[in-house]
Design an enzyme around this catalytic site. Sequence first.
Site, PDB file in Angstrom:
ATOM      1  N   HIS A 135      -2.033  -1.174  58.852  1.00  0.00           N
ATOM      2  CA  HIS A 135      -0.600  -0.961  59.106  1.00  0.00           C
ATOM      3  C   HIS A 135      -0.484   0.147  60.164  1.00  0.00           C
ATOM      4  CE1 HIS A 135       3.471   0.572  58.168  1.00  0.00           C
ATOM      5  NE2 HIS A 135       3.691  -0.537  57.494  1.00  0.00           N
ATOM      6  N   ASP A 212      -5.608   3.924  52.394  1.00  0.00           N
ATOM      7  CA  ASP A 212      -4.181   3.618  52.434  1.00  0.00           C
ATOM      8  C   ASP A 212      -3.918   2.659  51.275  1.00  0.00           C
ATOM      9  OD1 ASP A 212      -1.675   2.629  52.803  1.00  0.00           O
ATOM     10  OD2 ASP A 212      -1.950   2.043  54.894  1.00  0.00           O
ATOM     11  N   GLN A 215      -0.286  -0.687  49.340  1.00  0.00           N
ATOM     12  CA  GLN A 215      -0.121  -2.037  48.791  1.00  0.00           C
ATOM     13  C   GLN A 215      -1.057  -2.302  47.613  1.00  0.00           C
ATOM     14  OE1 GLN A 215       2.283  -3.942  49.656  1.00  0.00           O
ATOM     15  NE2 GLN A 215       2.901  -3.234  51.682  1.00  0.00           N
ATOM     16  N   LYS A 238       7.490   1.270  46.744  1.00  0.00           N
ATOM     17  CA  LYS A 238       6.814  -0.026  46.632  1.00  0.00           C
ATOM     18  C   LYS A 238       6.329  -0.273  45.206  1.00  0.00           C
ATOM     19  CE  LYS A 238       5.198   0.087  51.426  1.00  0.00           C
ATOM     20  NZ  LYS A 238       6.029  -0.899  52.129  1.00  0.00           N
ATOM     21  N   CYS A 377       4.645  -4.368  61.046  1.00  0.00           N
ATOM     22  CA  CYS A 377       3.985  -3.096  61.399  1.00  0.00           C
ATOM     23  C   CYS A 377       2.477  -3.255  61.500  1.00  0.00           C
ATOM     24  CB  CYS A 377       4.326  -1.981  60.416  1.00  0.00           C
ATOM     25  SG  CYS A 377       6.064  -1.605  60.334  1.00  0.00           S
TER      26      CYS A 377
HETATM   27  N1  PLP Z   1       0.516   1.357  54.593  1.00  0.00           N
HETATM   28  C1  PLP Z   1       0.752   0.102  54.247  1.00  0.00           C
HETATM   29  C2  PLP Z   1      -0.409  -0.828  54.002  1.00  0.00           C
HETATM   30  C3  PLP Z   1       2.062  -0.363  54.120  1.00  0.00           C
HETATM   31  O1  PLP Z   1       2.292  -1.625  53.782  1.00  0.00           O
HETATM   32  C4  PLP Z   1       3.123   0.544  54.356  1.00  0.00           C
HETATM   33  C5  PLP Z   1       4.521   0.076  54.277  1.00  0.00           C
HETATM   34  O2  PLP Z   1       4.820  -1.078  54.433  1.00  0.00           O
HETATM   35  C6  PLP Z   1       2.818   1.853  54.694  1.00  0.00           C
HETATM   36  C7  PLP Z   1       1.511   2.241  54.807  1.00  0.00           C
HETATM   37  C8  PLP Z   1       3.888   2.863  54.962  1.00  0.00           C
HETATM   38  O3  PLP Z   1       4.646   3.091  53.828  1.00  0.00           O
HETATM   39  P1  PLP Z   1       6.016   3.928  53.938  1.00  0.00           P
HETATM   40  O4  PLP Z   1       6.848   3.238  54.970  1.00  0.00           O
HETATM   41  O5  PLP Z   1       6.588   3.836  52.574  1.00  0.00           O
HETATM   42  O6  PLP Z   1       5.658   5.304  54.337  1.00  0.00           O
END
Ligand code: PLP
Length: 421
Positions: A135, A212, A215, A238, A377
């Site tokens: 992401h 990260d 998810q 999430k 993203c």
């Molecule tokens: N990392 C992953 C894999 C994500 O799917 C997301 C959000 O969609 C993020 C990071 C970023 O999360 P946030 O926008 O809640 O900071």
Amino acid sequence: MTTATKDQLDVERIRADFPILATILHAKAGTAGVPLAYLDNAATTQRPRQVVQSMVDVYEKHYANVHRGIHWLSDQSTDLFEEARGKVAAFIGSASTEQVIFTHGATESINLVARSWGDANLKSGDEILLTEMEHHANIVPWQQAAARTGAVVRFLPITDDGRLTLDKFDEYLTPRTKLVAVAAVSNVLGTINPVQEIIARAHAAGALVMVDAAQSVPHTKTDVTALDADFLAFSGHKMLGPTGVGILYGKRELLEAMPPFMGGGSMIRRVTTSGFEPAELPARFEAGTPPIVPAIGLGAAIGYLNTIGIDAIHEHELRLTRVAHEVLTAVGGVRFLGPDPEHKSGIVSFTLEKVHAHDIAQLLDRQGIAVRAGHHCAMPLHKRLGITASSRASFYFYNTTEEVERLGRALEEIKRIFRRK
Ligand code: PLP
């Protein structure tokens, strides 16, 4: 007939806790409208009444600033806030609450590490190893850190079916690799990455690992201690929690050696006109008034998830993913991004021959079905897959097989419409 004939979780009872899931859309005079099928959970999940109520309770009965006042209300608020930290620590298997930092989201958590650890530890020629499925939140902060320090960002390739090429991992893991930053689950492909193995191999090569887990924590059991993760980031929204709160977990010795990310109130032990001395963990990384009520809401969300059981959640989502693959395959002309259901989380991204992802999302919306369309993203990933956009259906434990089957029927209809054009 699909393989999943019965939901093992009592989904109807669960759904009663989520009033928004009973929404009827597009009702006009004389028409009944269509029920919402919320299949955009990888973007953000919905909240049950219990989580909303926990936050209302704080505002109505317990609210004051934390760690500040020497008064009754502040003590109450501080206790609830710290209790929430304890719930997070237990949920992810952290050995202590001091290693659990409240941030404003996964993005901030990753930026914190890239800024604080990155600036203090990276130098020209060092390598940061990412993967092609990250992401942007786990790409851009490292590109920025590289620009500041002279380090180099490299990307571990993926296979055509959306898995990491772990046979190439040792080739990419060089003596210059200082950090591997990898998603535990891809937000597009749904791929569940072998994080434990990645961490062990990175450590053997002398590199740290940032996971990260945006998810993965909401959907599968996470044990940071068993994983031996150095850093791990995720977001409250999430996983049934509110927006505005996220978590950074870090190993104690790493966090203690890192300079504070932001300066301000709370993060100091002492300030003089000539300088400051940072506070102990976790305050060291929590400058300013923290997200008090969102953190308490996240604690309530974890309480709710615990009553359902994270393993039951994972099993239910796997069933829905299998159904999705069956019904979408039956549509014809669907290209799945990512591996087969057995190797992924409840995320099903796809393209449909001759129909743009945005048209799909718009036409599905007319049927009450909420999915995401675009690059999610993850532009480098889409480029690797030779596409600019995709549609993504993503499930949580409150989704039903009926909703997934509706998605299949609606896509068949969309295909018919575009065939006629
Ligand atoms: N990392 C992953 C894999 C994500 O799917 C997301 C959000 O969609 C993020 C990071 C970023 O999360 P946030 O926008 O809640 O900071």
